[in-house]
Every structure is written in C-alpha cells, then in structure tokens.
Design a protein around this motif. Structure first.
Motif, PDB file in Angstrom:
ATOM      1  N   SER A   1      20.269 -14.163  -4.205  1.00 38.80           N
ATOM      2  CA  SER A   1      20.234 -15.132  -5.292  1.00 38.80           C
ATOM      3  C   SER A   1      20.581 -14.461  -6.621  1.00 38.80           C
ATOM      4  CB  SER A   1      18.852 -15.780  -5.364  1.00 38.80           C
ATOM      5  OG  SER A   1      18.791 -16.651  -6.455  1.00 38.80           O
TER       6      SER A   1
ATOM      7  N   PHE B   1      11.413 -16.777 -12.455  1.00 38.11           N
ATOM      8  CA  PHE B   1      12.196 -16.544 -11.247  1.00 38.11           C
ATOM      9  C   PHE B   1      11.492 -17.117 -10.025  1.00 38.11           C
ATOM     10  CE2 PHE B   1      13.983 -13.820  -7.862  1.00 38.11           C
ATOM     11  CZ  PHE B   1      15.315 -14.109  -8.074  1.00 38.11           C
TER      12      PHE B   1
ATOM     13  N   THR C   1      21.333 -21.764  -6.208  1.00 39.13           N
ATOM     14  CA  THR C   1      19.907 -21.821  -6.508  1.00 39.13           C
ATOM     15  C   THR C   1      19.621 -22.933  -7.500  1.00 39.13           C
ATOM     16  OG1 THR C   1      19.845 -19.427  -6.251  1.00 39.13           O
ATOM     17  CG2 THR C   1      17.980 -20.427  -7.361  1.00 39.13           C
ATOM     18  N   LYS C   2      18.508 -23.600  -7.307  1.00 41.46           N
ATOM     19  CA  LYS C   2      18.006 -24.581  -8.270  1.00 41.46           C
ATOM     20  C   LYS C   2      16.785 -23.957  -8.936  1.00 41.46           C
ATOM     21  CE  LYS C   2      20.838 -27.520  -6.423  1.00 41.46           C
ATOM     22  NZ  LYS C   2      22.168 -27.630  -6.935  1.00 41.46           N
ATOM     23  N   ARG C   3      16.799 -23.868 -10.254  1.00 42.07           N
ATOM     24  CA  ARG C   3      15.700 -23.236 -10.977  1.00 42.07           C
ATOM     25  C   ARG C   3      14.670 -24.291 -11.378  1.00 42.07           C
ATOM     26  NH1 ARG C   3      15.335 -18.079 -12.971  1.00 42.07           N
ATOM     27  NH2 ARG C   3      17.430 -17.407 -12.557  1.00 42.07           N
TER      28      ARG C   3
ATOM     29  N   LEU D   1      12.384 -20.721  -8.091  1.00 37.65           N
ATOM     30  CA  LEU D   1      13.661 -20.975  -7.432  1.00 37.65           C
ATOM     31  C   LEU D   1      13.475 -21.872  -6.217  1.00 37.65           C
ATOM     32  CD1 LEU D   1      15.312 -17.453  -7.403  1.00 37.65           C
ATOM     33  CD2 LEU D   1      15.679 -19.311  -9.004  1.00 37.65           C
TER      34      LEU D   1
END
Length: 70
Positions: free
Chosen positions: A30, A44, A37-39, A47
């Motif tokens: 990632s 961090f 990736t979707k934050r 994710l």
C-alpha cells in the motif's frame, strides 16, 4: 462496512487473510502504491481495501526500476 456500490471494504488483516499473505506485506504494498487504498480518517490505521480493486491491481504487470516489466 459497505461502499455505496455494494462492494465490501476490508481491513488490511482481512485482505491479508483472503490473499494468504502477511499483513505487513499489505501495508508495504500500500505504501509503495501497488494496492488501491481507501483512507478512513487521518491515520494510516484507517486504510480500507476493496477486494475486487486489489485483485485487479495485482493482475496487472508491474514496472521495476530498471524499466523491465514483471
């Protein structure tokens, strides 16, 4: 947790289990930009991954630093 398109968001641990690879590999890939990736939030740890997007990304060839395609 589900997206608006009905696709399930997975944590790194859940994705690692489905792919049969270590969790740290998910985070490493990632960070390298190899996995979509979707934050969630600003950390961090927030994710999430959509399995179909990840499998699609993993099926594409990857260019390495020397310019080769693997």
């Amino acid at each position: 947790m589900n997206s608006t398109l009905g696709e399930q968001f997975l944590t790194a641990r859940q994705l690692a289990a489905r792919l049969g690879i270590p969790v740290y590999t998910i985070y490493k890939m990632s960070r390298a930009g190899l996995l979509p990736t979707k934050r969630i939030g600003v950390h961090f740890r927030g994710l999430r991954f959509i399995e179909a997007e990840v499998r699609d990304a993993l099926s594409r060839p990857v260019a390495v630093a020397s310019g080769e395609v693997q």
